[in-house]
Design an enzyme around this catalytic site. Structure first.
Site, PDB file in Angstrom:
ATOM      1  N   HIS A  49       3.107  -1.611  -5.495  1.00 21.17           N
ATOM      2  CA  HIS A  49       2.956  -2.206  -4.163  1.00 21.17           C
ATOM      3  C   HIS A  49       3.970  -3.329  -3.939  1.00 21.17           C
ATOM      4  O   HIS A  49       3.977  -4.301  -4.693  1.00 21.17           O
ATOM      5  CB  HIS A  49       1.531  -2.763  -4.071  1.00 21.17           C
ATOM      6  CG  HIS A  49       1.161  -3.342  -2.768  1.00 21.17           C
ATOM      7  ND1 HIS A  49       0.673  -4.616  -2.615  1.00 21.17           N
ATOM      8  CD2 HIS A  49       1.197  -2.817  -1.520  1.00 21.17           C
ATOM      9  CE1 HIS A  49       0.400  -4.849  -1.363  1.00 21.17           C
ATOM     10  NE2 HIS A  49       0.709  -3.779  -0.670  1.00 21.17           N
ATOM     11  N   HIS A  91       7.095  -8.307   4.091  1.00 20.60           N
ATOM     12  CA  HIS A  91       5.714  -8.038   4.477  1.00 20.60           C
ATOM     13  C   HIS A  91       5.241  -8.860   5.667  1.00 20.60           C
ATOM     14  O   HIS A  91       4.718  -8.326   6.649  1.00 20.60           O
ATOM     15  CB  HIS A  91       4.777  -8.292   3.299  1.00 20.60           C
ATOM     16  CG  HIS A  91       3.333  -8.105   3.657  1.00 20.60           C
ATOM     17  ND1 HIS A  91       2.543  -9.128   4.149  1.00 20.60           N
ATOM     18  CD2 HIS A  91       2.544  -7.010   3.627  1.00 20.60           C
ATOM     19  CE1 HIS A  91       1.338  -8.661   4.394  1.00 20.60           C
ATOM     20  NE2 HIS A  91       1.305  -7.387   4.083  1.00 20.60           N
TER      21      HIS A  91
HETATM   22  O1  G3P Z   1       0.337   0.264   1.217  1.00 18.37           O
HETATM   23  C1  G3P Z   1      -0.832  -0.342   1.574  1.00 18.37           C
HETATM   24  C2  G3P Z   1      -0.765  -1.808   1.775  1.00 18.37           C
HETATM   25  O2  G3P Z   1       0.537  -2.273   1.613  1.00 18.37           O
HETATM   26  C3  G3P Z   1      -1.270  -2.226   3.079  1.00 18.37           C
HETATM   27  O3  G3P Z   1      -1.476  -3.600   3.176  1.00 18.37           O
HETATM   28  O4  G3P Z   1      -0.882  -5.841   3.958  1.00 18.37           O
HETATM   29  O5  G3P Z   1      -0.114  -5.098   1.744  1.00 18.37           O
HETATM   30  O6  G3P Z   1       0.920  -4.164   3.776  1.00 18.37           O
HETATM   31  P1  G3P Z   1      -0.338  -4.711   3.154  1.00 18.37           P
HETATM   32 CA    CA Z   2       2.468  -2.656   2.850  1.00 25.42          CA
END
Ligand code: G3P
Ligand code: CA
Length: 298
Positions: A49, A91
């Site tokens: 992630h 992000h």
């Molecule tokens: O890929 C799923 C996740 O990234 C969604 O939440 O806020 O980390 O972009 P966020």
């Molecule tokens: Ca994400």
């Protein structure tokens, strides 16, 4: 917000060999491993992630490279757009948390990504907030990011972040993907998924490039799932929102490309959480700690 100390885990950089000590593993051409057969939980895909964001600054090229060195083929990122139309990988919709923008541009609050040019953003330090080891890391453009992922032979779960802030970002994203060679047959079939929390955004990608695999971020009701299956291949919910029954309800359906609708859940960072969702039979686990998840489910 700048210079927030984080325990930079540079030691992880040297862990590669130890991480691949599973008893039945086959190495790919780059030495990355996958289970030779389905294990206790099947074979959920593990997706790093924002890159290997446990141990390198999120959404940077360093995080991509670290995921590669740790043996992870799939990385996730977040794509937004600058004032002058460049796509960048970050992000938050402001630059404040992960860069030195407040010091560098003190009069420009609230430091929205969309209020800065690509040239300005390219000068920001996107690494020091995570730890001194990472000083000087940059916010990559999507072009730079795609080239690095490709160079590493990795695969990308690309999130179009906050599409409501960036009208037309789906077309821009597909243009950059095409220009960088990511819409050829090999990438489209094996190396790319485009996801968003915005259903309209996912629909737009599917409409403009029906061959691209897509994911919807969220947890639609079971009754609504068939309407999502018309334009997406994955339902990607927060781990806290799912049950085994929900996962089964998704997987009973066929997605936009006629294959079983999949579930890739987020963000699962510990062994207990990984065991829980793997027990539900999810297809993928999106995690800041991919090594922990691998130790649990792999
Ligand atoms: O890929 C799923 C996740 O990234 C969604 O939440 O806020 O980390 O972009 P966020
Ligand atoms: Ca994400």
């Amino acid at each position: 917000m700048y210079a927030r100390p984080v325990a930079a885990t540079a030691a992880v950089l040297g862990l590669g060999a130890a991480l691949f000590s599973g008893p039945v593993a086959q190495a790919d051409e780059r030495g990355r491993t996958a289970p030779a057969s389905a294990g206790r939980y099947g074979d959920p895909l593990i997706i790093a992630h924002r890159g290997a964001s446990c141990a390198a600054p999120e959404n940077t090229l360093a995080a991509v490279d670290l995921a590669d060195r740790m043996g992870f083929a799939w990385v996730e990122n977040d794509v937004q757009r600058t004032r002058d139309g460049e796509l960048v990988v970050i992000h938050d919709d402001t630059l404040a948390r992960t860069t030195d923008v407040e010091e560098r541009f003190p009069g420009r609050a609230p430091w929205n990504v969309r209020d800065f040019t690509a040239a300005e953003i390219a000068t920001l330090d996107a690494g020091s907030w995570f730890g001194p080891t990472w000083a000087g890391a940059r916010i990559p453009t999507l072009e730079q990011y795609l080239n690095r992922v490709d160079r590493n032979g990795q695969k990308l779960l690309l999130e179009i972040k906050r599409p409501e802030l960036y009208p037309g970002i789906e077309k821009d994203t597909l243009r950059v993907l095409r220009e960088e060679g990511w819409l050829d047959r090999k990438h489209v079939r094996h190396k790319l998924v485009v996801q968003s929390f915005g259903a309209d955004s996912v629909k737009a990608v599917h409409r403009q490039r029906p061959d691209v695999i897509t994911g919807f971020l969220g947890t639609p009701t079971v009754a609504d799932l068939p309407s999502y299956a018309a334009f997406t291949d994955q339902i990607n919910p927060a781990a806290s929102t799912i049950t085994a029954d929900y996962v089964a309800s998704v997987q009973r359906l066929k997605g936009a490309h006629g294959k079983r609708l999949q579930v890739h859940t987020w963000t699962v960072n510990d062994a207990a959480g990984a065991a829980r969702v793997a027990g539900f039979g999810v297809d993928g686990i999106i995690t800041n700690n991919p090594d922990v998840v691998r130790d649990t489910v792999g």
